[in-house]
Design an enzyme around this catalytic site. Sequence first.
Site, PDB file in Angstrom:
ATOM      1  N   CYS A   1      49.576  47.954  39.307  1.00  0.00           N
ATOM      2  CA  CYS A   1      49.128  49.214  39.914  1.00  0.00           C
ATOM      3  C   CYS A   1      49.413  49.174  41.410  1.00  0.00           C
ATOM      4  O   CYS A   1      49.191  48.169  42.076  1.00  0.00           O
ATOM      5  CB  CYS A   1      47.635  49.391  39.669  1.00  0.00           C
ATOM      6  SG  CYS A   1      46.925  50.766  40.579  1.00  0.00           S
TER       7      CYS A   1
ATOM      8  N   CYS B   1      33.401  64.061  50.415  1.00  0.00           N
ATOM      9  CA  CYS B   1      34.548  63.592  49.638  1.00  0.00           C
ATOM     10  C   CYS B   1      35.095  64.737  48.787  1.00  0.00           C
ATOM     11  O   CYS B   1      35.895  64.514  47.886  1.00  0.00           O
ATOM     12  CB  CYS B   1      34.161  62.396  48.779  1.00  0.00           C
ATOM     13  SG  CYS B   1      32.805  62.734  47.667  1.00  0.00           S
TER      14      CYS B   1
END
Length: 380
Positions: free
Chosen positions: A89, A338
């Site tokens: 990843c 966020c």
Amino acid sequence: MMERCKYYKKCSGCQLQNLAYDEQLRYKQKRVNTLLAPFGRVEKMIPAENPLHYRNKVQKMFYYDFKTRRIESGIYQSTTHRIVPAVHCMIEDEAAQDIVKSVTKLLNSFKIKAYEERTGKGIMRHILVRTGTVSGEIMVVLVTVSQTFPSKANFVKALLQEQPEITTIVHNINPDGMNLTLGEYSEVLYGSGSIEDELCGCTFEISPASFYQVNPAQTEVLYRTAIDSAQLTGSETLFDAYCGTGTIGIIASQHAGRVLGVELNPDAVRDAIKNARRNGVKNIYFECADAGEYINALAREGERFDVVMMDPPRAGASVKFLKSLCKMKPRRIVYISCNPETLARDLRILTTHGYRTLKMQPVDMFPFTKHIETVVSLAR
Ligand code: SAH
């Protein structure tokens, strides 16, 4: 040219994978500009110095691969409940990924089986690796569906031989098979059971389940931006709403007179109290409560705070919280968000109740994903 991830489509964790980093920044900037336009000009987003391999928390699910006839590990997609066989990843810590590889290899050589939902056979569920970027400490949590973990002492010995940088290993039991959460029962197999890391010069303990920001380098940028916008001079009373494990309040406490942190999750509050003690901070207090209820009670009693810093989850703050906040009339509010959509919704309430925005500063906390973090300071 940025390397491309071959699991992009299947994984869907990095929604902006198809864009180069500067294009990602432009895309996010445009989006946050549009959403926050009614409240003024948005500053240029602070980019991540290192947009790759920033995630300090790596979670992988184990499964049996009928083709290779081996245990493999992959990314668990919570939406589809599918496991994506991704070996590498781009945003996860590389040492942590290497540890997952070693564990997978050892599970095969120890002939430990992955849990299979269909048959209920096998024991190994998932793995969680958390790293302290500054401290260099590494925690490995091995999650099984039942208490059995055959030859665990030898397994730990072999793992430490392969990966000597690991500082603690925990065995967690989660009978609830198909998800990435931890169960209530844990046994420490090696080390102290938790790791420490540093943020803005303060030390924080991270236990297997405690909340900790996943991009530590950008968290420092975010916290500094937020604390700077609070313009503390050393004597103010500061309210840290949605305080989690107390990080913001503890770091800000050296610039404030008195700090009160409020958080709903009792485990996080316990960690916050421990963290304050660990850093020798004496002017901070924590309450376990709903931030809206709490500030409402404070406002009703006529209690005031000079500065309120708030960092709510993606859903934003409640109307109750925002209205009570306006009633309390802090000199300054610093809103860490966020999610720019709920931020815009909440700013509308604050700006129609006597507040104006001073500065809106986006910080890129999550490169390659669509998520946008913004710090907004407001004054009466
Ligand atoms: N400021 C912290 C945590 C931010 S995450 C940090 O930077 O690490 C948001 C936090 O809000 C979570 O810890 C969550 O448990 C808490 N929370 C969610 N709803 C809440 C509520 N109604 N009242 C108080 N805290 C809440």
